[in-house]
Structures are given as C-alpha cells and as structure tokens.
Design a protein around this motif. Sequence first.
Motif, short mmCIF file in Angstrom:
data_model
loop_
_atom_site.label_atom_id
_atom_site.label_comp_id
_atom_site.label_asym_id
_atom_site.label_seq_id
_atom_site.Cartn_x
_atom_site.Cartn_y
_atom_site.Cartn_z
N GLY A 216 0.81 -1.22 0.00
CA GLY A 216 0.00 0.00 0.00
C GLY A 216 0.84 1.26 0.00
O GLY A 216 0.49 2.26 -0.64
N ALA A 217 1.97 1.22 0.72
CA ALA A 217 2.84 2.39 0.79
C ALA A 217 3.47 2.71 -0.56
O ALA A 217 3.85 3.86 -0.82
CB ALA A 217 3.94 2.15 1.82
N ALA A 218 3.58 1.71 -1.45
CA ALA A 218 4.20 1.91 -2.75
C ALA A 218 3.21 2.30 -3.85
O ALA A 218 3.61 2.58 -4.98
CB ALA A 218 4.95 0.64 -3.16
N VAL A 219 1.91 2.33 -3.54
CA VAL A 219 0.90 2.67 -4.54
C VAL A 219 0.95 4.17 -4.84
O VAL A 219 0.88 4.98 -3.92
CB VAL A 219 -0.51 2.27 -4.05
CG1 VAL A 219 -1.58 2.80 -4.99
CG2 VAL A 219 -0.62 0.76 -3.92
N ALA A 250 -12.90 -3.40 -2.11
CA ALA A 250 -11.83 -3.25 -1.13
C ALA A 250 -10.46 -3.28 -1.80
O ALA A 250 -9.55 -2.54 -1.43
CB ALA A 250 -11.92 -4.35 -0.08
N LEU A 251 -10.32 -4.14 -2.80
CA LEU A 251 -9.06 -4.25 -3.53
C LEU A 251 -8.77 -2.97 -4.30
O LEU A 251 -7.64 -2.47 -4.32
CB LEU A 251 -9.11 -5.44 -4.47
CG LEU A 251 -7.80 -5.87 -5.13
CD1 LEU A 251 -6.75 -6.21 -4.08
CD2 LEU A 251 -8.05 -7.05 -6.05
N ILE A 252 -9.80 -2.43 -4.93
CA ILE A 252 -9.65 -1.19 -5.69
C ILE A 252 -9.30 -0.03 -4.75
O ILE A 252 -8.45 0.81 -5.07
CB ILE A 252 -10.93 -0.90 -6.49
CG1 ILE A 252 -11.04 -1.92 -7.65
CG2 ILE A 252 -10.96 0.53 -7.02
CD1 ILE A 252 -12.39 -1.95 -8.33
N ALA A 253 -9.91 0.01 -3.57
CA ALA A 253 -9.57 1.04 -2.59
C ALA A 253 -8.11 0.93 -2.17
O ALA A 253 -7.42 1.94 -1.96
CB ALA A 253 -10.48 0.93 -1.37
#
Length: 351
Positions: A216-219, A250-253
């Motif tokens: 998530g931090a790399a998105v 949830a995956l898209i979020a």
Amino acid sequence: MSAAVASAGWGNRVRGVWWRAVVALLAVTLLAGVTACGGGADSRGGRGPATATLTDLDPVPVGPEPTPTLPVRVRSFDGGEVTVTDASRIIAVDRYGTLAQIVYALGLGSKLVGRSTSAGFPAVRGVPNVAGGNGSLNVESVLALRPSVFLTDTTSAAPAVREQLRAAGVTVVYFDPQRTMDGVVPQIEAVAGALGVPERGQALAQRTRAEIVAAGAAVPAPQPPLTIAFLYLRSTAITMLAGPGSGADALIAALGARDAGTAAGLKEPFTAITSEAMIGAAPDVLLVMSDGLTSVGGVEGLQKVPGIAQTPAGRSRRVVDMSDAVLLSFGPNTGRVIAALSQAVYGTGQA
C-alpha cells in the motif's frame, strides 16, 4: 523529563525508524516478485492492456510443517462451537480458494486432501476437487475423502449441505465469506486456531500484514484518483459489474482508486452489465480475471460487451487482468496481489 520517559521516547523513535525501514524493504521485495506485461503507461495508469502477474502463484509457507496442538474448541462463523480433534486430513472449500491458500501457507499443505476449483494454485492442483461442475459442493465427494476437519464458509455450503454434513458427523468449521482488507489477518488467525497451530497463525498474520502495508505504501496517488471497474465474466452469458461488498471494491480502494460500481450507485455486490450502467460508471481502467477475459474472446471480445466501448477504459483499451487463483483470494498472497496490480495499473513499461 524522567530517564524512564526519555528512554521510552527514544525506544519508540527507534521502533518507528525500524518499522519504516521494514516497510520500505518489503515494498522493494514485493515489486521485485511481480511483473506487469502490456502497454506503456502514464501517471494516470497503464495505456492499453496489461497482465498483473505473480512470479509464483503458490503461497509461501511461513515455516516447516507444524505439529498441531489438539483438541481445540472454536466458535464457527455459523454461530456454533466446534471441537477439532484431528487435522491430519483437511478439506478446504470456498469461492476464491482462500482457505486452501491459508492452510498451505501455514505449512499444512501435505494435510490438504480436498479443495475447491478456485484453489487453483500449482501446489494443490493434484488435490481432489470436491465441487461439482457448477461449482456447488459435492457432499458425496467430501465424504469419500474421509476428512478429519472440513473448512468452508457459509456461502459455499448451502443450508441443505450443512445439514447433510452434520448428519454425516463431519467436523465442519465455517468462516466469514466477506472479502475485506480488514478481514485478511483475522481469517488467517481463525484458520490457524481451528487447526491447532495458533502461533504459526500469528507468524503468518504478521508477515501478511507487513506485506499489505508495504504494498500500500508503494501505490502511487494520482489526482484525481482513477476509477476502476471490476468485471466478472464467464462467457458472454454472464457479465457482471462489481459493486459494494464484492471484495473488488476493497481491492480497488487498496490501489488508491474509486470503485466504479459503488460510485455509480450500485447496491448489490454484483449486477448484470447494461450499457447504461457501464457508461454511467465511466471507468478509467477495467479489472478482470484472466480466465474470464479469455472466455469473452480477450480484449477484442470485451469491447463487444454492452457499454464497454463507450467508456474511457474501453476507448483506451485500458484492461488489467490477473489470475483467477489469486485476484480476489484475500489470503496470504494479498500484499503480493496489491503490488502486482499497482505495477500493472500505474507501471511504466514492459515487464
């Protein structure tokens, strides 16, 4: 300031630096373990089709095969309490193969004697499938495998099937069928607890949580965020747009994007695609399972689904596909899935 307070503050700063370093290292490691093949990209996402690929679809066991501590008494998601006395013959069945992935990642893959079609990762393809041709649970196949414990969820096992299993004396533990990011770690811990390996479950949960945080931090965070639509495809006979509660939302979020179905006002997890719904959703990117995309004739066939060609994603052919075996599994591969999808959606070139 007391020495104790100063020491605690210093300890917290050290732990904070250590955790940020771990997250950064995991982000690099996760990206190194995925590939995204397809067209070029810009800051708003990949131009043209792309495939998000894990270098290995198998979950990575968190350690060698553990020895379960049994019996254990656990609360099943159907509301009952179940005593598990033996984990030597495990059947794990759910819609997306999550439970089988968890069993394998806990190091208990050799004990898995039955699975669902959706548990299609290479390591278990030789394990018997206990689902019928339409994906429904085959009780006779389950009983023939003599399971010591059967892991499933309340969606995969219809009420009539539950009664049959109960009457046959099968030890069944039911799990939550909902697909959410917040549910990934508790599900891992619940499965581990039911199999008598809670410490192994804590280790797998910790690793999975760290990988999700790192991914998530790399998105990237383009502004405005992309709008992504998840399409469930099974030939042209079944074309569904995902909405709230589908798991795809949830995956898209997690990808820092808006779920097109939810934004368009859908109320159900999956709704049949219409031209009006697709045009109104106006997705920038279409996300699909690889087998589903093949079933409609690839990107060219997808363009013929009502309304697709009239969306921004359809006009730019911005389609991202990923293996059915992992895309919506929400199991121990979740961090790797997010990293692979992020690279496919926001990446900058050929793999």
